[in-house]
Design an enzyme around this catalytic site. Structure first.
Site, PDB file in Angstrom:
ATOM      1  N   ALA A  49      16.516  40.023   6.462  1.00  0.00           N
ATOM      2  CA  ALA A  49      15.824  38.966   6.817  1.00  0.00           C
ATOM      3  C   ALA A  49      14.415  39.318   6.459  1.00  0.00           C
ATOM      4  O   ALA A  49      13.655  38.913   5.905  1.00  0.00           O
ATOM      5  CB  ALA A  49      15.883  38.414   8.274  1.00  0.00           C
ATOM      6  N   GLU A  50      14.026  40.802   6.847  1.00  0.00           N
ATOM      7  CA  GLU A  50      12.872  41.262   6.566  1.00  0.00           C
ATOM      8  C   GLU A  50      12.799  43.047   6.431  1.00  0.00           C
ATOM      9  O   GLU A  50      14.189  43.259   6.919  1.00  0.00           O
ATOM     10  CB  GLU A  50      11.727  41.192   7.659  1.00  0.00           C
ATOM     11  CG  GLU A  50      11.419  39.737   7.976  1.00  0.00           C
ATOM     12  CD  GLU A  50      10.807  39.475   9.276  1.00  0.00           C
ATOM     13  OE1 GLU A  50      10.411  40.539   9.787  1.00  0.00           O
ATOM     14  OE2 GLU A  50      10.631  38.370   9.779  1.00  0.00           O
ATOM     15  N   THR A  51      11.950  43.314   5.695  1.00  0.00           N
ATOM     16  CA  THR A  51      12.010  44.757   5.448  1.00  0.00           C
ATOM     17  C   THR A  51      10.523  45.318   5.695  1.00  0.00           C
ATOM     18  O   THR A  51       9.694  44.680   5.606  1.00  0.00           O
ATOM     19  CB  THR A  51      12.387  45.392   3.817  1.00  0.00           C
ATOM     20  OG1 THR A  51      13.776  44.912   3.659  1.00  0.00           O
ATOM     21  CG2 THR A  51      12.258  46.746   3.785  1.00  0.00           C
TER      22      THR A  51
END
Length: 300
Positions: A49-51
């Site tokens: 979803a996010e880094t």
């Protein structure tokens, strides 16, 4: 110290009670040598979803600067799992000095510099406490039929009699959608285009669908999060949405000011998460921990 073209990373299950739960987050260290385009490519490579990337700060008083991206390349700057997981990785893997049981650092997130408290037992990280931005209440959505159509639900599933469907921000503006029960939340199948239109009209970034019908009676609410504006179909644990929801629950008298709010999320995805918020007036804080399940190096 990372050598040229080598970048250390950790993989953290944020808000997890055991490995392979919670919200998975890759955290890349020493990212000053990566330009924004490469950060986005790395994010796409990890495909979560996010880094989050940890850099040197650019604002006075900050300990670290954090930048987080979604797979389609949108940058997000709220203090949610993307930030808490980064601080957990730093603390759990020995990158932060534990010279007392509670140490305060400061994170640069977008335009904000906000305090982060890391609680230790000896040299072991126990908990992260992150302050959110001052609450702001935005537009409401009053058409239950439109809300329901955007979520694949029936108008009767939307509970506007008890709560408004409203955009609230404690760093990121999310639209809070009240639903009658947990079963209805689990049935939700958002129509991305309709939900995107609703969010744009209301000035919201994401959509937090919630009910006061948790799995654990000791919890406060049960929720799911959808965010087509940044290319996230569903997120398993969203601190930037839990903050606004906890503020609204205090404002509506569901829980008294100064209370702890426990929000369950991720159950519909098979990644159960418990998010703890504490609200005292305009002071909103996110509490949590994580589990580092992997570490390695990027060769770019």
């Amino acid at each position: 110290m990372a050598t040229k073209n080598h970048f250390k990373f950790y993989w953290v299950d944020v808000f997890a009670t055991e490995p392979l739960g919670g919200n998975p987050l890759p955290v890349v260290l020493d990212a000053d040598r990566l330009d924004e385009a490469t950060m986005k490519l790395v994010t796409r490579e990890f495909n979560q979803a996010e880094t989050t990337f940890i850099l040197k700060p650019t604002q006075p008083g900050a300990t670290h600067r954090l930048r987080s991206f979604t797979v389609p390349g949108h940058e997000v700057s709220g203090a949610g799992h993307n930030a808490l997981g980064a601080w957990w990785a730093l603390a759990a893997r020995g990158h932060l000095k534990a010279d007392s049981p509670e140490v305060t650092f400061h994170q640069e997130l977008g335009e904000h510099v906000l305090p982060v408290d890391v609680l230790f037992e000896g040299q072991d990280a126990r908990r992260i406490v992150m302050k959110h931005a001052t609450p702001a209440f935005g537009a409401t959505v009053s058409d239950p039929a439109r809300i329901a159509a955007s979520l694949g639900l029936e108008p009767g599933d939307i509970d506007l009699a008890r709560f408004p469907a409203q955009v609230v921000s404690t760093g990121a503006p999310h639209c809070l959608i009240p639903v009658r029960n947990r079963g209805a939340i689990d049935r939700a199948k958002p129509d991305a285009e309709r939900l995107l239109s609703l969010l744009r009209d209301a000035g919201g970034e994401g959509c937090y669908v919630f009910s006061l019908d948790p799995v654990d009676p000791a919890a406060t609410a049960y929720a799911r999060f959808f965010n087509p504006t940044v290319g996230i179909y569903e997120d398993s644990a969203t601190g930037t949405a839990a903050g606004p929801l906890s503020v609204q629950l205090v404002a509506k008298g569901v829980v008294p000011d100064g209370s702890t709010v426990i929000i369950e999320q991720g159950f519909a995805m098979g990644r159960p998460s418990r998010i703890e918020m504490r609200v005292r007036g305009d002071d909103v804080r996110l509490y949590g921990a994580g589990i580092v399940i992997a570490e390695g190096e990027l060769f770019i």
